[in-house]
Design an enzyme around this catalytic site. Structure first.
Site, mmCIF file in Angstrom:
data_model
loop_
_atom_site.group_PDB
_atom_site.id
_atom_site.type_symbol
_atom_site.label_atom_id
_atom_site.label_comp_id
_atom_site.label_asym_id
_atom_site.label_seq_id
_atom_site.Cartn_x
_atom_site.Cartn_y
_atom_site.Cartn_z
ATOM 1 N N ASN A 107 0.841 -1.194 0.000
ATOM 2 C CA ASN A 107 0.000 0.000 0.000
ATOM 3 C C ASN A 107 0.876 1.244 0.000
ATOM 4 O O ASN A 107 1.583 1.506 0.963
ATOM 5 C CB ASN A 107 -0.903 -0.021 1.242
ATOM 6 C CG ASN A 107 -1.847 1.174 1.278
ATOM 7 O OD1 ASN A 107 -2.005 1.875 0.280
ATOM 8 N ND2 ASN A 107 -2.451 1.408 2.420
ATOM 9 N N CYS A 108 0.837 1.981 -1.095
ATOM 10 C CA CYS A 108 1.727 3.141 -1.243
ATOM 11 C C CYS A 108 0.953 4.447 -1.252
ATOM 12 O O CYS A 108 1.514 5.488 -1.553
ATOM 13 C CB CYS A 108 2.507 3.034 -2.547
ATOM 14 S SG CYS A 108 3.362 1.472 -2.740
ATOM 15 N N VAL A 109 -0.344 4.424 -1.004
ATOM 16 C CA VAL A 109 -1.144 5.630 -1.136
ATOM 17 C C VAL A 109 -1.661 6.055 0.235
ATOM 18 O O VAL A 109 -2.008 5.216 1.054
ATOM 19 C CB VAL A 109 -2.320 5.397 -2.104
ATOM 20 C CG1 VAL A 109 -3.204 6.617 -2.181
ATOM 21 C CG2 VAL A 109 -1.791 5.057 -3.483
#
Lengths: 428, 124
Positions: free
Chosen positions: A241-243
């Site tokens: 998860n990069c957001v």
């Protein structure tokens, strides 16, 4: 299931001719690490930099933070189903390089987020400014698609953490902490007078840059399930998860889940911590209904008196959170929800996208819309250009003098919804 | 149930038209939400959450929402969700409007937006 965590306190990180731990110093053979990470043909180049507490260094855009760990005794290896076989983990002994971390950076998409300042006012908002960080700067081969780029950077971080963790295998820990969960029946018999509590851990599971993996399985594809808390400590859950940098759970958070830690602290004294129910946060509303039905069903089946529910990310997970909360409350089980807030820059707006009167016990990790001015740093590791194109930033947010004006949501871990930060608010 | 996508993402129109009916509009994120609200009042129900993804409503310009025909009956749950989603989006946009992103960044937002529904559309 019983796990011993052997904590080796790391007070410094340096490059050296051999990767090893000696007298609390982590030495990293840079060339060896770069060679290992460069095996991925999707990466054109890899560089490794060090960032220590107090330095005038900004790391951005941060994708993941991972704590180096190694299995010393017991079945399986770190990050099962991803880097190790899919053996069930969480028993035996695991050694940890406490105070060290691998940080991955990469410009996977043009708009970006995820700032770690190692000093200055921004450092107070991220727990990772207190760590000795080994930072991977990964450049993709030309034309690599976003999905493959994300996967390459994610695996690079995990591989580096495993590589560094192995240096801890034969080191005598400074502290050994034991965590034990009995089977449900044994636990209830042992603590007949304590309230039974479970933890509902919601995992981000929506799409590119929004994913989480459970023993290597994309969490979109799971139905809610029960885990021993110690499985988390061996890396059974990893982040893709990069957001929403402020409230995403990095792999470091999953390994060091503070709700699990606190529940263990009170286990056998104030309450009986019986286990973790994992569930997902899908886009499809029927999935939300199914998953919240199942988490409520599992909580009921466990016969718990109360649950703590944590969510991850912004917007639609608020709906999953409220569905989980209300359905579990309607089973006669008390709930406490843990979240953060998007209450506007003045803090005056409605904080969540969903709400219900049954959600009457809420822990908040702060207002992600609050603005902070970050001074220029002597050195930036990663890519400075995305500063203008960062969530919570705005046109001209990267000033000529290198200062950045952003909302807290740009800072990695600032309003983490497991409560792994200092921010909160109290109401009476 | 007849299902279709309401979107302002050209990539969704280009890539998913063979799987599902696409109603493409060249309008803002907020106007997509309002268009979906109109549909809910006309007897359609939400199949995906309007605030899908963790990208903020004043960050990404794109939004794709799958809705289905609900036999002309008003689905109250859908109405509640779309109304609170509009409220949330307006809160963000009030503080700061969506920037004028360059072409490359717009493409990235399109890729993220389609990834939130692509698998689902192919399975429906």
């Amino acid at each position: 299931m019983r796990l011993e965590l052997g904590k080796i306190n790391i007070k410094d990180v340096q490059f050296g001719s051999e990767t090893k731990v000696e007298n609390g110093v982590l030495y990293v053979n840079k060339e060896e690490l770069i060679t290992l990470i460069s095996e991925d043909e999707n990466l054109k180049s890899v560089d490794v930099e060090l960032a220590k507490p107090g330095e005038s260094v900004r790391i951005m855009p941060v994708k993941d933070v991972i704590e180096p760990r190694v299995k010393v005794e017991g079945p399986g290896g770190i990050f099962p189903g991803v880097l190790s076989k899919v053996d069930t983990v969480g028993t035996g002994r695991t050694n940890v390089l406490k105070g060290a971390a691998v940080v991955t950076t990469g410009k996977i998409v043009g708009f970006q987020e995820g700032i770690i300042d190692m000093s200055g006012p921004g450092a107070d908002y991220t727990p990772f400014s207190k760590l000795n960080n080994v930072v991977l700067v990964c450049e993709p081969k030309d034309g690599l698609k976003q999905h493959e780029h994300e996967a390459a950077v994610r695996l690079a971080g995990l591989k580096a953490a495993k590589y560094l963790g192995e240096a801890a295998k034969n080191v005598e820990p400074d502290e050994v902490k034991t965590y034990e969960s009995l089977s449900l029946l044994e636990s209830v018999n042992k603590y007949p007078n304590l309230p039974k509590v479970a933890y509902v851990l919601m995992l981000q599971s929506q799409g590119l840059l929004h994913d989480t993996y459970v023993y290597g399985v994309d969490a979109k594809q799971i139905v809610p399930s029960i885990m021993y808390p110690t499985e988390l400590m061996d890396g059974a859950i990893i982040s893709g998860n990069c957001v929403s940098a402020c409230d995403k759970n990095t792999t470091y958070h999953h390994l060091n889940n503070p709700i699990v830690e606190d529940l263990f602290e009170k286990h056998g004294k104030e309450l009986n911590f019986v286990g973790v129910i994992i569930t997902n946060e899908n886009v499809y509303l029927a999935d939300k209904q199914r998953s919240s039905n199942w988490s409520a069903k599992l909580a009921e089946y466990l016969g718990v008196d109360g649950v703590i529910i944590s969510q991850e990310g912004f917007g639609n997970p608020d709906t999953d959170l409220i569905m989980n909360c209300t359905k579990i409350e309607k089973k006669g089980i008390k709930t406490v929800i843990v979240t953060d807030e998007y209450a506007g820059r003045d803090g005056a707006s409605q904080s969540l996208a969903d709400a219900d009167p049954l959600a009457n016990a809420v822990v908040t990790a702060g207002n992600a819309n609050e603005i902070i001015k970050l001074p220029a740093m002597d050195k930036v590791i990663g890519h400075v250009e995305p500063a203008n194109t960062i969530a919570g930033g705005f046109d001209g947010s990267l000033n000529e003098d290198g200062t950045i004006e952003v909302e807290l949501q740009a800072i990695t871990g600032a309003t983490n919804e497991l409560g792994f930060s200092k921010l909160t608010a109290k109401g009476y | 149930m007849k299902k279709f996508v309401i979107t302002n993402n050209p990539l969704v129109k280009e890539k998913l038209s063979e799987y599902i009916e696409i109603n493409y509009f060249d309008i803002t994120y907020l106007d997509i939400l309002k268009k979906v609200r109109d549909k809910v009042h006309k007897g359609y129900k939400l199949l995906t959450h309007p605030l899908s993804g963790s990208l903020k409503p004043n960050e990404t310009p794109y939004k794709s929402i799958i809705i289905g025909h609900n036999n002309d009956k008003l689905d109250m749950e859908s109405l509640m969700i779309i109304e609170s989603s509009i409220q949330t989006a307006e809160k963000f946009i009030k503080d700061k409007n969506t920037p004028n992103w360059n072409e490359k960044i717009l493409k990235d937002f399109q890729v993220i937006d389609i990834s939130l529904i692509e698998q689902l559309v192919k399975e429906l």
